[in-house]
Design an enzyme around this catalytic site. Structure first.
Site, PDB file in Angstrom:
ATOM      1  N   TYR A  16     -10.158  -1.476   7.411  1.00  0.00           N
ATOM      2  CA  TYR A  16      -8.994  -0.786   6.803  1.00  0.00           C
ATOM      3  C   TYR A  16      -8.870   0.680   7.182  1.00  0.00           C
ATOM      4  O   TYR A  16      -7.935   1.014   7.810  1.00  0.00           O
ATOM      5  CB  TYR A  16      -9.410  -0.675   5.515  1.00  0.00           C
ATOM      6  CG  TYR A  16      -8.388   0.052   4.429  1.00  0.00           C
ATOM      7  CD1 TYR A  16      -6.911  -0.558   4.439  1.00  0.00           C
ATOM      8  CD2 TYR A  16      -8.648   0.973   3.645  1.00  0.00           C
ATOM      9  CE1 TYR A  16      -5.918   0.031   3.412  1.00  0.00           C
ATOM     10  CE2 TYR A  16      -7.648   1.634   2.877  1.00  0.00           C
ATOM     11  CZ  TYR A  16      -6.259   1.083   2.863  1.00  0.00           C
ATOM     12  OH  TYR A  16      -5.614   1.969   2.027  1.00  0.00           O
TER      13      TYR A  16
HETATM   14  N1  NAP Z   1      -4.030   1.142  -4.279  1.00  0.00           N
HETATM   15  C1  NAP Z   1      -4.754   2.216  -3.512  1.00  0.00           C
HETATM   16  O1  NAP Z   1      -5.937   2.693  -4.276  1.00  0.00           O
HETATM   17  C2  NAP Z   1      -4.356   2.956  -2.657  1.00  0.00           C
HETATM   18  C3  NAP Z   1      -5.055   4.185  -2.159  1.00  0.00           C
HETATM   19  C4  NAP Z   1      -4.760   4.617  -0.830  1.00  0.00           C
HETATM   20  C5  NAP Z   1      -3.649   4.128  -0.120  1.00  0.00           C
HETATM   21  N2  NAP Z   1      -2.912   3.097  -0.488  1.00  0.00           N
HETATM   22  C6  NAP Z   1      -2.040   2.645   0.206  1.00  0.00           C
HETATM   23  O2  NAP Z   1      -0.602   2.412  -0.463  1.00  0.00           O
HETATM   24  C7  NAP Z   1       0.300   1.389   0.055  1.00  0.00           C
HETATM   25  C8  NAP Z   1       0.493   0.624  -0.971  1.00  0.00           C
HETATM   26  O3  NAP Z   1      -0.405  -0.134  -1.558  1.00  0.00           O
HETATM   27  P1  NAP Z   1      -0.552  -0.955  -2.983  1.00  0.00           P
HETATM   28  O4  NAP Z   1      -1.714  -0.443  -3.418  1.00  0.00           O
HETATM   29  O5  NAP Z   1       0.863  -0.589  -3.629  1.00  0.00           O
HETATM   30  O6  NAP Z   1      -0.541  -2.442  -2.601  1.00  0.00           O
HETATM   31  P2  NAP Z   1       0.209  -3.578  -3.033  1.00  0.00           P
HETATM   32  O7  NAP Z   1       0.614  -3.511  -4.533  1.00  0.00           O
HETATM   33  O8  NAP Z   1      -0.749  -4.793  -2.592  1.00  0.00           O
HETATM   34  O9  NAP Z   1       1.495  -3.669  -2.054  1.00  0.00           O
HETATM   35  C9  NAP Z   1       1.470  -3.771  -0.757  1.00  0.00           C
HETATM   36  C10 NAP Z   1       3.019  -3.759  -0.316  1.00  0.00           C
HETATM   37  O10 NAP Z   1       2.878  -4.200   1.294  1.00  0.00           O
HETATM   38  C11 NAP Z   1       3.528  -5.357   1.281  1.00  0.00           C
HETATM   39  N3  NAP Z   1       3.128  -6.092   2.560  1.00  0.00           N
HETATM   40  C12 NAP Z   1       1.691  -6.222   2.833  1.00  0.00           C
HETATM   41  N4  NAP Z   1       1.748  -7.057   3.879  1.00  0.00           N
HETATM   42  C13 NAP Z   1       3.079  -7.090   4.456  1.00  0.00           C
HETATM   43  C14 NAP Z   1       3.479  -7.492   5.686  1.00  0.00           C
HETATM   44  N5  NAP Z   1       2.631  -8.256   6.435  1.00  0.00           N
HETATM   45  N6  NAP Z   1       4.778  -7.464   5.801  1.00  0.00           N
HETATM   46  C15 NAP Z   1       5.450  -6.545   5.002  1.00  0.00           C
HETATM   47  N7  NAP Z   1       5.073  -6.277   3.822  1.00  0.00           N
HETATM   48  C16 NAP Z   1       3.826  -6.248   3.670  1.00  0.00           C
HETATM   49  C17 NAP Z   1       3.340  -6.239   0.302  1.00  0.00           C
HETATM   50  O11 NAP Z   1       4.564  -7.156  -0.004  1.00  0.00           O
HETATM   51  P3  NAP Z   1       4.435  -8.770   0.383  1.00  0.00           P
HETATM   52  O12 NAP Z   1       3.084  -9.169  -0.148  1.00  0.00           O
HETATM   53  O13 NAP Z   1       5.912  -9.124  -0.535  1.00  0.00           O
HETATM   54  O14 NAP Z   1       4.752  -8.752   1.655  1.00  0.00           O
HETATM   55  C18 NAP Z   1       3.432  -5.057  -0.826  1.00  0.00           C
HETATM   56  O15 NAP Z   1       4.777  -4.910  -1.153  1.00  0.00           O
HETATM   57  C19 NAP Z   1      -0.746   0.792   1.191  1.00  0.00           C
HETATM   58  O16 NAP Z   1      -0.238   1.303   2.478  1.00  0.00           O
HETATM   59  C20 NAP Z   1      -2.281   1.324   0.892  1.00  0.00           C
HETATM   60  O17 NAP Z   1      -3.236   1.164   2.003  1.00  0.00           O
HETATM   61  C21 NAP Z   1      -3.452   2.304  -1.823  1.00  0.00           C
END
Ligand code: NAP
Length: 294
Positions: free
Chosen positions: A195
């Site tokens: 990651y």
């Molecule tokens: N949650 C945390 O603690 C955290 C901390 C730091 C940074 N982030 C970053 O924040 C961002 C959002 O994360 P989140 O926590 O909201 O996660 P999440 O709820 O799992 O959402 C991830 C999103 O990415 C989409 N996605 C995943 N693979 C994809 C693909 N191959 N093509 C198109 N869309 C795709 C998913 O949609 P589908 O499954 O419908 O495709 C979903 O809408 C990420 O970049 C993550 O690295 C998160």
């Protein structure tokens, strides 16, 4: 392991008081005034990747409610349709594009199609992502963990932006908001190699490109997001670590769109990074002894 599951999508709104206080101290969030957000995004065409769940979904709803034309990208069409319906029900405009960001040819076509249909994309929120937390000794037979995180977190977004950047530069305006991770502002933490490397690759790519496109009026914001309670973080035991709700994380994205700062990061990451640069050995030992055993 922090593979995704479908639970806990919208965030931990019922957080204990202690966590809410700790969150305020360690990650004070900036929420733009409603008027400022409306003025900044009204009539703008904003693309959010990963808009079907979590942070992207919450951000798309806020930006749509403030008057932007929202272009929603993710793989799950039904979930995107539901988000679009919520935006429309609140009086906004939303279009759904079900697409896998790791299908590079499809992503290039998507970018061209968006330009043909809407004429321009003013703001891109690069948010779609995949997280894996796995020790290296469980990864020897899992090379695909490294290729798939690179595909989602690095190569797919690059492919998309290569189609959208020329138009932004020609028009002399555009903004790219990258949802990065606080992990990049700290010494590398054990178990996050796939990651961290993939998020780091895109972070470096965008910051490098930023130095070339600024002269054409195209700006970038790197959001080094702390822990956010979503389905992505749910499978990992972050007990004792305060986290934001998806709604609070979306406020940071709205702030990025309005104020266009170069970066948004928890206030203490600057000193931590400075210490880690000055005392690399000590920082490494802390990670080995402290976090390595968790
Ligand atoms: N949650 C945390 O603690 C955290 C901390 C730091 C940074 N982030 C970053 O924040 C961002 C959002 O994360 P989140 O926590 O909201 O996660 P999440 O709820 O799992 O959402 C991830 C999103 O990415 C989409 N996605 C995943 N693979 C994809 C693909 N191959 N093509 C198109 N869309 C795709 C998913 O949609 P589908 O499954 O419908 O495709 C979903 O809408 C990420 O970049 C993550 O690295 C998160």
């Amino acid at each position: 392991m922090a593979e995704q599951d479908a639970s806990n999508d919208s965030g931990a709104n019922g957080r204990p008081l202690a966590e809410r206080v700790a969150t305020r101290i360690f990650y004070p969030t900036s929420r733009p005034r409603e008027k400022a957000l409306h003025e900044a995004v009204s009539g703008a065409v904003i693309l959010v990747t990963g808009a079907s769940h979590g942070i992207g979904k919450a951000a798309a709803k806020k930006l749509g409610a403030a008057g932007a034309t929202m272009l929603l990208v993710a793989r799950s069409r039904e979930d995107l349709d539901a988000v679009a319906e919520e935006i429309r029900a609140a009086g906004g405009v939303a279009h759904v594009y079900a697409s896998d960001i790791t299908d590079f040819d499809a992503v290039a076509e998507l970018g061209q199609g968006l330009l043909a249909e809407h004429g321009r994309v003013d703001v891109v929120v690069n948010n779609a992502g995949h997280s894996i937390r796995r020790p290296i000794d469980e990864s020897y037979d899992r090379f695909h963990d490294f290729t798939r995180t690179m595909d989602v977190n690095y190569l797919g977004p690059v492919r998309l932006l290569l189609t959208l950047l020329p138009g932004m530069r020609e028009r002399g305006s555009g903004h790219i908001v990258n949802i990065s991770t606080w992990g990049l502002r700290m010494p590398p933490a054990p178990r996050w190699s796939a990651y961290g490397a993939s998020k780091g690759a895109f972070d470096i790519w965008l910051r490098t490109v930023a130095t070339e496109i600024a002269a054409d009026g195209v700006t970038t914001t790197s959001v080094y997001m702390p822990l956010v309670h979503t389905r992505m973080s749910a499978p990992t035991d972050f007990s004792g670590v305060p986290g934001l709700t998806a709604d609070e994380a979306a406020d940071l994205i709205c702030h990025a769109v309005v104020a266009r700062p170069l970066e948004i990061s928890p206030w203490w990451t600057g000193p931590v990074q400075a210490f880690a640069d000055l005392r690399r050995g000590a920082a490494q030992r802390f990670m080995e002894r402290g976090l390595g055993r968790r």
